[in-house]
Design an enzyme around this catalytic site. Structure first.
Site, mmCIF file in Angstrom:
data_model
loop_
_atom_site.group_PDB
_atom_site.id
_atom_site.type_symbol
_atom_site.label_atom_id
_atom_site.label_comp_id
_atom_site.label_asym_id
_atom_site.label_seq_id
_atom_site.Cartn_x
_atom_site.Cartn_y
_atom_site.Cartn_z
ATOM 1 N N ASN A 109 6.413 -11.697 21.869
ATOM 2 C CA ASN A 109 6.432 -12.708 22.926
ATOM 3 C C ASN A 109 4.973 -13.004 23.244
ATOM 4 O O ASN A 109 4.324 -12.281 23.997
ATOM 5 C CB ASN A 109 7.172 -12.155 24.146
ATOM 6 C CG ASN A 109 7.280 -13.160 25.277
ATOM 7 O OD1 ASN A 109 6.686 -14.241 25.203
ATOM 8 N ND2 ASN A 109 8.004 -12.808 26.313
ATOM 9 N N ARG A 120 9.590 -15.092 20.138
ATOM 10 C CA ARG A 120 10.163 -15.850 21.239
ATOM 11 C C ARG A 120 9.392 -17.166 21.326
ATOM 12 O O ARG A 120 8.170 -17.166 21.510
ATOM 13 C CB ARG A 120 10.007 -15.085 22.550
ATOM 14 C CG ARG A 120 10.540 -15.887 23.703
ATOM 15 C CD ARG A 120 10.163 -15.305 25.028
ATOM 16 N NE ARG A 120 10.767 -16.098 26.095
ATOM 17 C CZ ARG A 120 10.289 -16.175 27.324
ATOM 18 N NH1 ARG A 120 9.222 -15.483 27.659
ATOM 19 N NH2 ARG A 120 10.878 -16.906 28.214
ATOM 20 N N HIS A 178 15.414 -19.608 29.391
ATOM 21 C CA HIS A 178 16.027 -18.272 29.522
ATOM 22 C C HIS A 178 17.300 -18.152 28.673
ATOM 23 O O HIS A 178 18.144 -17.307 28.940
ATOM 24 C CB HIS A 178 16.433 -17.961 30.982
ATOM 25 C CG HIS A 178 15.312 -17.745 31.934
ATOM 26 N ND1 HIS A 178 15.408 -18.119 33.259
ATOM 27 C CD2 HIS A 178 14.101 -17.195 31.788
ATOM 28 C CE1 HIS A 178 14.288 -17.805 33.888
ATOM 29 N NE2 HIS A 178 13.464 -17.246 33.005
ATOM 30 N N HIS A 213 20.351 -15.437 36.294
ATOM 31 C CA HIS A 213 19.160 -14.714 35.813
ATOM 32 C C HIS A 213 18.083 -14.864 36.883
ATOM 33 O O HIS A 213 17.478 -15.932 37.025
ATOM 34 C CB HIS A 213 18.702 -15.308 34.470
ATOM 35 C CG HIS A 213 17.430 -14.714 33.948
ATOM 36 N ND1 HIS A 213 17.377 -13.908 32.827
ATOM 37 C CD2 HIS A 213 16.148 -14.797 34.400
ATOM 38 C CE1 HIS A 213 16.127 -13.513 32.619
ATOM 39 N NE2 HIS A 213 15.351 -14.049 33.561
ATOM 40 N N LEU A 214 17.891 -13.809 37.656
ATOM 41 C CA LEU A 214 16.981 -13.880 38.804
ATOM 42 C C LEU A 214 15.795 -12.944 38.577
ATOM 43 O O LEU A 214 15.821 -11.769 38.957
ATOM 44 C CB LEU A 214 17.730 -13.491 40.094
ATOM 45 C CG LEU A 214 19.085 -14.172 40.325
ATOM 46 C CD1 LEU A 214 19.718 -13.687 41.622
ATOM 47 C CD2 LEU A 214 18.933 -15.682 40.308
ATOM 48 N N GLY A 215 14.775 -13.441 37.929
ATOM 49 C CA GLY A 215 13.537 -12.687 37.759
ATOM 50 C C GLY A 215 12.458 -13.387 38.563
ATOM 51 O O GLY A 215 12.755 -14.009 39.584
ATOM 52 N N GLY A 261 10.833 -15.909 37.290
ATOM 53 C CA GLY A 261 11.490 -17.190 37.047
ATOM 54 C C GLY A 261 12.982 -16.967 37.225
ATOM 55 O O GLY A 261 13.450 -15.852 37.027
ATOM 56 N N ARG A 287 7.908 -20.923 42.071
ATOM 57 C CA ARG A 287 8.311 -22.314 41.787
ATOM 58 C C ARG A 287 9.320 -22.790 42.822
ATOM 59 O O ARG A 287 10.180 -22.036 43.261
ATOM 60 C CB ARG A 287 8.955 -22.422 40.407
ATOM 61 C CG ARG A 287 8.025 -22.132 39.258
ATOM 62 C CD ARG A 287 8.691 -22.488 37.930
ATOM 63 N NE ARG A 287 7.968 -21.885 36.823
ATOM 64 C CZ ARG A 287 8.528 -21.045 35.947
ATOM 65 N NH1 ARG A 287 9.802 -20.730 36.022
ATOM 66 N NH2 ARG A 287 7.797 -20.538 34.977
ATOM 67 N N ASP A 298 7.168 -11.294 45.511
ATOM 68 C CA ASP A 298 7.935 -10.133 45.055
ATOM 69 C C ASP A 298 9.110 -9.916 46.009
ATOM 70 O O ASP A 298 8.915 -9.694 47.213
ATOM 71 C CB ASP A 298 7.039 -8.897 45.011
ATOM 72 C CG ASP A 298 7.727 -7.721 44.319
ATOM 73 O OD1 ASP A 298 8.943 -7.525 44.536
ATOM 74 O OD2 ASP A 298 7.046 -7.007 43.570
ATOM 75 N N MET A 299 10.333 -9.977 45.460
ATOM 76 C CA MET A 299 11.520 -9.896 46.304
ATOM 77 C C MET A 299 11.605 -8.571 47.073
ATOM 78 O O MET A 299 12.166 -8.516 48.171
ATOM 79 C CB MET A 299 12.781 -10.126 45.455
ATOM 80 C CG MET A 299 14.048 -10.212 46.250
ATOM 81 S SD MET A 299 14.000 -11.473 47.554
ATOM 82 C CE MET A 299 14.542 -12.916 46.650
ATOM 83 N N ARG A 300 11.036 -7.505 46.497
ATOM 84 C CA ARG A 300 11.032 -6.218 47.232
ATOM 85 C C ARG A 300 10.328 -6.381 48.575
ATOM 86 O O ARG A 300 10.790 -5.905 49.611
ATOM 87 C CB ARG A 300 10.316 -5.124 46.422
ATOM 88 C CG ARG A 300 11.142 -4.553 45.313
ATOM 89 C CD ARG A 300 10.289 -3.777 44.360
ATOM 90 N NE ARG A 300 9.440 -4.687 43.572
ATOM 91 C CZ ARG A 300 9.020 -4.445 42.339
ATOM 92 N NH1 ARG A 300 9.315 -3.304 41.759
ATOM 93 N NH2 ARG A 300 8.293 -5.308 41.687
ATOM 94 N N GLY A 316 15.065 -8.975 37.081
ATOM 95 C CA GLY A 316 14.453 -8.105 38.101
ATOM 96 C C GLY A 316 15.143 -8.114 39.452
ATOM 97 O O GLY A 316 15.500 -7.062 39.988
ATOM 98 N N GLU A 337 16.275 -9.234 26.455
ATOM 99 C CA GLU A 337 15.924 -10.388 25.624
ATOM 100 C C GLU A 337 15.353 -9.959 24.279
ATOM 101 O O GLU A 337 15.595 -10.601 23.260
ATOM 102 C CB GLU A 337 14.930 -11.290 26.380
ATOM 103 C CG GLU A 337 15.599 -12.007 27.545
ATOM 104 C CD GLU A 337 14.623 -12.681 28.484
ATOM 105 O OE1 GLU A 337 14.106 -11.990 29.389
ATOM 106 O OE2 GLU A 337 14.392 -13.881 28.343
HETATM 107 P P1 AMP Z 1 11.559 -10.095 35.961
HETATM 108 O O1 AMP Z 1 10.895 -11.436 35.854
HETATM 109 O O2 AMP Z 1 12.967 -10.092 35.450
HETATM 110 O O3 AMP Z 1 10.727 -8.981 35.391
HETATM 111 O O4 AMP Z 1 11.692 -9.800 37.530
HETATM 112 C C1 AMP Z 1 10.540 -9.551 38.287
HETATM 113 C C2 AMP Z 1 10.886 -9.613 39.746
HETATM 114 O O5 AMP Z 1 11.982 -8.734 40.040
HETATM 115 C C3 AMP Z 1 9.755 -9.125 40.646
HETATM 116 O O6 AMP Z 1 8.896 -10.166 40.963
HETATM 117 C C4 AMP Z 1 10.491 -8.636 41.862
HETATM 118 O O7 AMP Z 1 10.535 -9.672 42.805
HETATM 119 C C5 AMP Z 1 11.903 -8.370 41.396
HETATM 120 N N1 AMP Z 1 12.282 -6.967 41.573
HETATM 121 C C6 AMP Z 1 12.000 -5.918 40.786
HETATM 122 N N2 AMP Z 1 12.517 -4.772 41.300
HETATM 123 C C7 AMP Z 1 13.145 -5.118 42.445
HETATM 124 C C8 AMP Z 1 13.875 -4.411 43.452
HETATM 125 N N3 AMP Z 1 14.060 -3.096 43.372
HETATM 126 N N4 AMP Z 1 14.368 -5.120 44.495
HETATM 127 C C9 AMP Z 1 14.193 -6.453 44.575
HETATM 128 N N5 AMP Z 1 13.518 -7.165 43.674
HETATM 129 C C10 AMP Z 1 12.986 -6.528 42.621
#
Ligand code: AMP
Length: 402
Positions: A13, A95, A184, A212-214, A216, A245, A286-288, A334, A388
């Site tokens: 990638n 990719r 995605h 798909h909630l990352g 992106g 975004r 960052d959702m955390r 994520g 992926e």
């Molecule tokens: P990804 O693009 O799939 O790697 O997702 C990354 C995103 O997942 C990060 O920016 C976080 O906002 C979110 N994330 C990762 N771990 C957690 C968690 N334990 N609780 C909530 N959001 C999370």
């Protein structure tokens, strides 16, 4: 790996400033090595390489460009006794973000395919050039090995024309290849298939909404294994609220900012892609952090979370209508895999659609594919971790295996 036959696939990638890679053995779908080159072109560039069962090895740059980075990856793999010229390498799987209308599945790269990917650079200026650098360097490093492109857009090429079209002048749209492509796709393909497996049914018999909630984020409606709708469009900007975004906005916002706020197109591009979404609403992407602050009573974080989950709820409703019958809603990536708060908020109040989340199942610290709906629920709600790299390896391997 048995030592006979070509069963390994190197998945690359390659972006403009990073290379993520995994070497997989498709005999048992195991990881042989994983790694990452970061900050290519910067003084702080570094490579981190981890062989299966071994310790991470770090190699500092400089890696002035993608070619230098991939040569360093080749050296690390060679130090493990494997890599680009190993006799067991079946394919390199790349990719590639944008495959346009032409690529509806993986393809073994030849000059014509590379030229077509090049022609799509105007549609994916941030992504396809890095992907092409990776393809060219890997081809030079492993001249005898098939190079396979797996496209983020391919899974969505089955969308009906009425879902892929924007309602703008047809001649203009066609001249500039303006339509909804979706992204995605590798993840949506993998997760929708895994969700059918989890249900114990054939993909052809199952209708799934994949979220798909990352960083992106995108949603798709998959009917009998075939994508019929997805939330991203010409670019990954359309659809859901994401880390940075905006997702859907009135396109007149762009005109307003250009005409009345004196913003340049580049500044508006940066605003919508890099300074919007959760970050724009509350200062954190960052959702955390967003959920932690919201729980502590922070108003901006609460609003950001509400905007994010409200948008998702609208898409779940819309895709339920598109599919007519929904067998499962699958959360992945994520946020989708790790945030019970988001999952519960998205489906709250949707019992009328048969969508219910069991609080204990939702908050259980499990990691694998699992249901979070109660036993009696009309529609299954699942958490299905995406993979992926495995999907790219599988598609590349299936294409080149006799
Ligand atoms: P990804 O693009 O799939 O790697 O997702 C990354 C995103 O997942 C990060 O920016 C976080 O906002 C979110 N994330 C990762 N771990 C957690 C968690 N334990 N609780 C909530 N959001 C999370």
């Amino acid at each position: 790996m048995s030592g006979t036959g070509r069963t390994r696939v190197l998945v690359l990638n390659t972006g403009s400033s990073s290379v993520k890679y995994q070497l997989l053995d498709m005999a048992d779908a195991s990881r042989v090595a994983t790694g990452l080159v970061e900050r290519i072109g910067e003084d702080s560039a570094r490579l981190a390489h981890t062989p299966a069962g071994g310790r991470e090895r770090e190699r500092p740059g400089p890696f002035p460009d993608v070619a230098a980075a991939l040569r360093a990856v080749a050296d690390e793999l060679a130090a493990d006794g494997t890599g680009f010229d190993a006799p067991d390498l079946a394919a390199v799987g790349h990719r590639v973000v944008h495959g346009g209308e032409r690529f509806s599945g993986p393809v073994v790269l030849d000059d014509a395919a590379v030229a077509e990917i090049e022609s799509l650079v105007p549609l994916a200026p941030l992504h396809n050039p890095g992907n092409l650098d990776g393809i060219r360097t890997a081809t030079a490093l492993a001249p005898g090995v098939p190079q396979v492109a797996v496209f983020d857009t391919a899974f969505h090429t089955t969308m009906p024309e009425y879902a892929a079209r924007y309602a703008i002048d047809t001649a203009t749209a066609d001249e500039h290849r303006i339509r909804r492509y979706g992204f995605h796709g590798t993840s949506h393909a993998y997760v929708s298939r895994r969700t059918a497996e989890l249900l114990g049914r054939a993909p052809e018999d199952v209708n799934v909404i994949v979220l798909h909630l990352g960083n992106g984020a995108s949603a798709s409606a998959v009917a009998g294994g075939v994508c019929v709708e997805t939330s991203m469009g010409l670019t990954p900007l359309e659809g859901l609220v994401m880390g940075t975004r905006s997702g859907d906005i009135d396109p007149a916002v762009v005109l307003h900012l250009a005409r009345n706020a004196g913003m340049s197109l580049d500044a508006i591009d940066t605003l919508l892609n890099k300074r919007s979404g959760l970050l724009g609403l509350c200062g954190d992407n960052d959702m955390r952090e967003v959920t932690r602050r919201a729980a502590a009573g922070d108003g901006a974080a609460r609003l950001a979370l509400d905007v994010y989950t409200h948008r998702l709820k609208k898409y779940v409703g819309a895709y339920t209508a598109v599919l007519g019958r929904v067998d499962a809603v699958a959360f992945t990536a994520g946020v989708g895999e790790n945030s019970p708060v988001v999952r519960a908020a998205v489906l709250a109040g949707l019992g009328g659609l048969g969508l219910v989340v069991d609080p204990d199942r939702n908050t259980a610290p499990d990691r694998g594919p699992r249901f979070i709906s109660p036993e009696y629920a009309a529609v299954a709600v699942a958490v299905v971790p995406t993979d992926e790299e495995l999907e790219i390896a599988r598609q590349a391997y299936d294409l080149v295996s006799p």
